[in-house]
Write an enzyme that holds these catalytic residues in place. Structure first.
Site, mmCIF file in Angstrom:
data_model
loop_
_atom_site.group_PDB
_atom_site.id
_atom_site.type_symbol
_atom_site.label_atom_id
_atom_site.label_comp_id
_atom_site.label_asym_id
_atom_site.label_seq_id
_atom_site.Cartn_x
_atom_site.Cartn_y
_atom_site.Cartn_z
ATOM 1 N N TRP A 48 0.827 -1.209 0.000
ATOM 2 C CA TRP A 48 0.000 0.000 0.000
ATOM 3 C C TRP A 48 0.861 1.259 0.000
ATOM 4 O O TRP A 48 0.364 2.363 -0.235
ATOM 5 C CB TRP A 48 -0.942 -0.005 1.202
ATOM 6 C CG TRP A 48 -0.291 0.166 2.556
ATOM 7 C CD1 TRP A 48 0.809 -0.486 3.030
ATOM 8 C CD2 TRP A 48 -0.718 1.025 3.610
ATOM 9 N NE1 TRP A 48 1.097 -0.079 4.307
ATOM 10 C CE2 TRP A 48 0.178 0.836 4.700
ATOM 11 C CE3 TRP A 48 -1.758 1.933 3.761
ATOM 12 C CZ2 TRP A 48 0.067 1.519 5.900
ATOM 13 C CZ3 TRP A 48 -1.881 2.617 4.970
ATOM 14 C CH2 TRP A 48 -0.979 2.411 6.020
ATOM 15 N N ASP A 49 2.149 1.087 0.221
ATOM 16 C CA ASP A 49 3.088 2.198 0.214
ATOM 17 C C ASP A 49 2.929 3.042 -1.051
ATOM 18 O O ASP A 49 3.042 4.276 -1.009
ATOM 19 C CB ASP A 49 4.532 1.688 0.275
ATOM 20 C CG ASP A 49 4.788 0.770 1.456
ATOM 21 O OD1 ASP A 49 3.834 0.146 1.945
ATOM 22 O OD2 ASP A 49 5.953 0.658 1.867
ATOM 23 N N GLU A 83 0.181 -2.698 12.743
ATOM 24 C CA GLU A 83 0.363 -4.149 12.593
ATOM 25 C C GLU A 83 0.726 -4.854 13.890
ATOM 26 O O GLU A 83 0.953 -6.065 13.895
ATOM 27 C CB GLU A 83 1.422 -4.405 11.515
ATOM 28 C CG GLU A 83 0.949 -3.975 10.140
ATOM 29 C CD GLU A 83 2.047 -3.947 9.101
ATOM 30 O OE1 GLU A 83 1.737 -4.082 7.905
ATOM 31 O OE2 GLU A 83 3.236 -3.771 9.485
ATOM 32 N N LYS A 126 2.135 0.700 16.380
ATOM 33 C CA LYS A 126 3.367 0.637 15.595
ATOM 34 C C LYS A 126 3.574 1.896 14.768
ATOM 35 O O LYS A 126 4.690 2.414 14.668
ATOM 36 C CB LYS A 126 3.326 -0.588 14.676
ATOM 37 C CG LYS A 126 4.527 -0.732 13.748
ATOM 38 C CD LYS A 126 4.372 -1.942 12.840
ATOM 39 C CE LYS A 126 5.559 -2.082 11.898
ATOM 40 N NZ LYS A 126 5.408 -3.231 10.970
ATOM 41 N N GLN A 127 2.511 2.367 14.158
ATOM 42 C CA GLN A 127 2.597 3.503 13.247
ATOM 43 C C GLN A 127 1.254 4.197 13.195
ATOM 44 O O GLN A 127 0.263 3.706 13.731
ATOM 45 C CB GLN A 127 2.976 3.027 11.844
ATOM 46 C CG GLN A 127 1.905 2.157 11.196
ATOM 47 C CD GLN A 127 2.391 1.433 9.955
ATOM 48 O OE1 GLN A 127 3.379 0.726 9.993
ATOM 49 N NE2 GLN A 127 1.689 1.602 8.860
#
Length: 777
Positions: A351-352, A494, A607-608
């Site tokens: 998806w980056d 994640e 995580k992000q």
């Protein structure tokens, strides 16, 4: 942290290695990587060292080692390595003394240079090398090595050639090879991948200087998967022994190759080698540098006047690597999470692309953005196959994508669990499903920003409709609450596997469904011919009915009494933990030195960017107070263990008006690859983070945003920046934008249509070639 990186003062185009240190091979192999989007090569040194990763990749040439593994980009034969023997001693910088060392990547020209003086047994040798991958001729790469005995004559032996013994971490992807030596020191090796049966042909021509040099005998050996020539020479003191290697590479997957059999590719390699003979290394490098200027630097200039020159270097470094990693020549290919700079993530696309790299291309090179999204259309077959295999309908995009026909390419098993000692299952390929809406989001953003109706009608609309169909079939009915939910997923965070009602996923799913629903109505009313064509393929009446019945019943996590949006059903009830001990040292993943993933899953640790990313992508849907409250809640709980995280936080902090925090996040994100952490980039460049440097610059500090098809520019320059100047494309119009702390200036360089935009103080029109000047408070 100990480092050997140097940033030449007031030079925004160069980054250097000041001292050779074998501990840091991986760092420089990655950040100095060369390429042109077709071919990428890690910057391993000319001489070999233990621990090096001598990788060269051709975009899109995926191969599977065996049926239990996923496909990956194979590491093709290497042509840059040499063995140098000087007066009987092999060149090795771990031995003897090294002085005047410098290795520099010039991102403006795409050339990597290296120089040093090596002293051994009382004799000195001046070594200079340079190499590049041509940005003009995509199949061509070149290397030049100069060795000069400083004070005494020397005997030199140099071995170079084509080394097919390369592997991917021990895995060999080539099952045969054919080697030939032709007159004029032209070497050719061809090989074929094991499973995908792609032919590769590498043809190298070797050249030498003659002044002050007496050449001895040449010996060429055809070894197992190697074709190597050894050259000997007696060299007078003060005279350079210069070796030049001009190589071309072709494969049977190349879009510009008509005849794809082995013999035709071999003939093409020889023809190209013959055509290159009249051109020196300097001439080929000069035309490559000019191509960099024409296609990148002069075509869409960006300049930053800042207190720290590394900020100006950062945007050039990022744009260099984006050009190196992006297969702009072929819509059947996409950008790997490590580009073409390393074996990490096997060259797969995530998806980056849509969320973190596509914006750069939409605004600067829309023709490349179109090819990246064409790849998603060409991959529809694999997406439909995945949906069907999982019992769903429509198109479910793979979490990891490789070749357009490969479908889901995520490995099933990953690293060993530190507590149980068993291999960890990689659930992303099964349940990280927001990728499907992310693809639709990217396609819609491209269409909105460019107005490319031809792409929309022939490709984009079909993807939007079939991803909407997937979500309608994916929803889980909760009878007790009389609502649809989305259970057992992984969101952007994640660290929370098997989450129920992840806010990002649910909101993206509903948006995707609504987009499909609106599109059906629009086509029925305004484009009956296209409606009929798509109805015949996709049964739009049935799709509209199903989506309409379900969409209003889909549960969306909304702000609670404290204005905090629950990341998922359970996140806010999990254990709180002080993250400071695990984030203060900047080490990624340090939490897992003490906990396993199951334990982290039970903590309020992210995580992000997850909810923060949702608020960023759909900023018009949420009030500033809600954004601020969620920022205050989630930011302290975020480890930023993903390179995707800091860039989102930079832009979000800038939007909130916290310039100091935004700039702090920016510097940390800027330095993920370019900075002094000498182990951060061993497996390859962080492609999405590299794309994020542009987004932080133009979206975050430049304040550019495209919302529901409307352009908005509200500058947020940090105090350390005095001026930001850049160009963007919007609706086929090229805009030149200059921002200071006092004013915003916008000029339409194309001038064939008026441009409407929102900025400080309201809405504005840029007419013709007139310059719009907006005073800033």
């Amino acid at each position: 942290m100990e480092t050997t990186i140097r940033y030449p003062k007031d030079d925004p185009w160069r980054i250097s290695e000041a001292t050779f240190d074998p501990r840091f091979l991986g760092k420089y192999e990655t950040i100095f990587a060369l390429g042109n989007g077709y071919l990428g090569a890690r910057a391993a040194t000319e001489e070999r060292y233990v621990g090096e990763k001598r990788d060269t990749f051709i975009a899109g040439t995926f191969d599977r080692f065996d049926q239990d593994e996923v496909t990956e980009l194979p590491n093709i034969p290497d042509v840059f390595a040499v063995t140098v023997i000087l007066d009987g001693q092999q060149l090795d910088l771990n031995q003897g003394e090294v002085s005047e060392y410098d290795r520099t990547l010039n991102v403006r020209t795409g050339e990597l240079t290296r120089r040093f003086i090596w002293t051994y047994a009382g004799k000195q040798y001046r070594f200079q090398s340079s190499r590049f991958v041509s940005f003009k001729q995509r199949h061509v790469l070149a290397e030049r090595i100069s060795i000069t005995p400083v004070a005494a004559n020397a005997s030199i032996r140099l071995t170079a050639g084509i080394d097919g013994q390369m592997t991917n971490n021990g895995t060999q992807h080539f099952n045969d090879d054919v080697k030939r030596l032709y007159p004029g020191q032209v070497l050719q090796l061809s090989a074929k991948t094991d499973q995908s049966e792609i032919y590769f042909v590498l043809t190298s021509e070797h050249r030498f200087s003659t002044e002050g040099v007496t050449m001895g005998k040449t010996k060429t050996e055809m070894l197992r998967r190697q074709l190597m020539s050894t050259y000997t020479a007696d060299v007078e003191a003060g005279h350079p022994f210069v070796f030049t290697n001009i190589t071309n590479v072709y494969t049977s997957r190349d879009i510009d190759v008509i005849y794809k059999d082995r013999s035709s590719l071999q003939a093409q390699g020889l023809e190209t080698a013959e055509a290159l003979k009249p051109f020196s290394y300097e001439a080929l490098q000069k035309e490559s540098a000019q191509a960099w200027a024409d296609k990148i630097w002069d075509a869409m200039p960006i300049t930053i006047d800042a207190d720290e020159s590394r900020d100006a270097l950062a945007i050039n470094f990022a744009r260099y690597h984006l050009a190196v990693m992006t297969p702009a020549h072929d819509p059947r290919m996409n950008i790997g999470a490590k580009g073409l700079s390393g074996e990490g993530y096997k060259g797969h696309t995530f998806w980056d692309t849509e969320i973190f790299m596509l914006p750069y291309y939409i605004f600067t090179y829309p023709e490349v953005a179109k090819k990246l999204e064409t790849y998603r259309f060409l991959s529809l077959g694999g997406a439909r196959r995945k949906a069907s295999d999982n019992g769903y309908h429509g198109a479910q995009y793979p979490w990891e994508s490789a070749w357009i026909d490969d479908g889901e390419s995520t490995p099933v098993w990953g690293a060993t669990d530190i507590v149980t000692g068993k291999a960890t299952k990689i659930w992303s390929g099964f349940i990280e499903q927001h990728i499907t809406a992310d693809v639709a989001y990217g396609i819609n953003e491209y269409i909105q920003a460019t107005g490319d109706q031809e792409f929309a009608e022939t490709m984009g609309h079909e993807v939007i409709l079939d991803t909407a169909r997937f979500w309608a079939s994916r929803l889980d009915w909760n009878e007790d609450k009389h609502q649809y939910e989305i259970l057992d997923v992984i969101g952007p965070d994640e660290y929370k596997e098997h989450a129920n009602n992840n806010a990002f996923t649910n909101h993206m799913a509903k948006w995707n469904m609504q987009l499909g629903l609106d599109l059906i109505k629009k086509l029925r009313d305004t484009a009956p011919a296209e409606y009929t064509r798509l109805d015949d393929r996709l049964n739009l009446d049935q799709l509209e009915q199903e989506v309409s019945e379900k969409i209003d019943k889909l549960y969306l996590p909304e702000p609670n009494a404290n204005d905090v949006i629950p990341q998922d059903d359970d996140y806010l009830s999990k254990k709180l933990i002080d993250l400071a001990p695990y984030t203060v040292n900047g080490k990624v993943g340090s939490l897992f030195d003490h906990f396993n993933l199951d334990q982290v899953d039970q903590m309020q640790v992210t995580k992000q960017a997850d909810v923060i990313l949702l608020l960023f992508l759909f900023e018009k849907h949420f009030s500033k107070d809600v954004k601020l409250k969620n920022w205050e809640y989630y930011e302290p709980k975020t480890t930023h263990d993903s390179s995707l995280s800091l860039l989102t936080h930079t832009i979000f902090a800038a939007d909130l008006g916290d310039k100091k925090m935004a700039y702090d996040f920016y510097q940390r994100a800027r330095d993920i690859d370019m900075g002094t952490n000498m182990s951060s980039s061993d497996e390859g460049i962080h492609a999405a983070s590299i794309g994020g440097i542009w987004s932080m610059t133009v979206f975050g500090f430049g304040g550019v945003r495209y919302l529901d098809g409307n352009l908005r520019i509200v500058p947020n320059l940090p105090d350390a920046w005095h001026e930001l100047s850049f160009q963007i494309w919007w609706h086929q119009q090229k805009l030149a934008i200059t921002e200071t702390h006092d004013a915003l200036k916008i000029k339409n360089l194309t001038g064939t249509a008026d441009i409407q935009l929102d900025s400080v103080g309201g809405s504005y029109t840029v007419s013709g070639h007139d310059e719009l000047v907006i005073k800033l408070a």
